[in-house]
Design an enzyme around this catalytic site. Sequence first.
Site, short mmCIF file in Angstrom:
data_model
loop_
_atom_site.label_atom_id
_atom_site.label_comp_id
_atom_site.label_asym_id
_atom_site.label_seq_id
_atom_site.Cartn_x
_atom_site.Cartn_y
_atom_site.Cartn_z
N LYS A 1 -0.34 3.69 8.84
CA LYS A 1 -1.40 3.57 8.48
C LYS A 1 -2.19 3.63 9.85
O LYS A 1 -2.02 2.71 10.54
CB LYS A 1 -2.04 2.45 7.95
N LYS B 1 -2.11 4.27 -7.16
CA LYS B 1 -1.61 3.09 -7.60
C LYS B 1 -2.52 2.46 -9.07
O LYS B 1 -3.78 2.34 -8.79
CB LYS B 1 -1.43 1.95 -6.66
N HIS C 1 0.80 -0.92 -8.62
CA HIS C 1 0.90 -1.62 -7.40
C HIS C 1 1.37 -3.07 -7.03
O HIS C 1 2.11 -3.27 -6.04
CB HIS C 1 -0.88 -1.83 -7.07
N TYR D 1 -8.01 0.23 -2.72
CA TYR D 1 -8.15 0.52 -1.06
C TYR D 1 -9.55 1.07 -0.97
O TYR D 1 -10.06 1.05 -0.03
CB TYR D 1 -7.25 1.63 -0.78
#
Length: 315
Positions: A256, A81, A112, A52
């Site tokens: 999110k 992750k 992940h 990310y």
Amino acid sequence: MRSHQVRLNNGITMPAIGLGTYSFQYDRETAELAIRIALKMGYRHFDTAKIYGSEPAVGSALTKAILDGTVERGDIFVTSKLWGSDHHDPVSALKQTLQILGMEYVDMYLVHWPVKFKPWACQAVPKEEDFEELDLESTWAGMEKCLEMGLCRCIGVSNFSSKKIERLLDFASVAPAVNQVEMHPMWKQSKLRETCAHHKIHLSAYSPLGAPGNAWGSMAVVDNPIIQAIAQKHNATPAQVALKWGLSKGSSVIVKSFNQNRMKENMGCFDVKLDDQDFFEIDKLEQWKIMRGECYVNQTTSPYRTLRDLWDDEI
């Protein structure tokens, strides 16, 4: 917020709502500010990942909040992750994540994707030559080592089908505490929820609103007429209805948004009361998986030749 917790199979509790920090479209300053605001609103679970690019922002924001007394480390839950390029050495990967976060441990460390890449393949969308044969037994041994060393409090997986969960349990000494997958009213994950419940693995929902605003996301969930009608009936928003549906199924939800109004709106989902008729209407919704993972499928180097191979027909 203490009441809005889920208990995992190892006895540890995790907040039922988390803030996702996938932030390619945001600079670090914006992400840090959003995390600080989220803390003040009551968010205590922060979900990040190496791929990310948000681990530095998460670590910096939380460290500042701990130092200024806004929150104690024991009151927050941090998830990160393991990316596919780090399956060779999960311990070193997690140590690097902890260094970036400025923390001694994360609360949850997840595999992940059930995909392994060459060590230098650190981009979100792999090239055909980046794939390696997945040795999940070796990867999971590394995850268990992370747990044994105290680098994390829980280990789990993400994007695992029922079949892959069963396969993992065949050799795992420690069962995954969590399986984080796409789940929302238009992708209900009925079979996977049943499998995870049978093995006491908590199912955590990413994209519980369909990930509107992300490059791969869709407004289909919050724009759905049935979801909108239920929201109007309860004087709620479509997002609150979708989130409460997920919570009502026993899942946690990872939302999110760095927009302050939407962050506050999402927290209001706990106050929504859905009735039997609402669930009946939602059950009629056509199913549509948004994050399909096409980039992890190819005919030559990936272990998955088709999407059905990747998801084991759960698609």
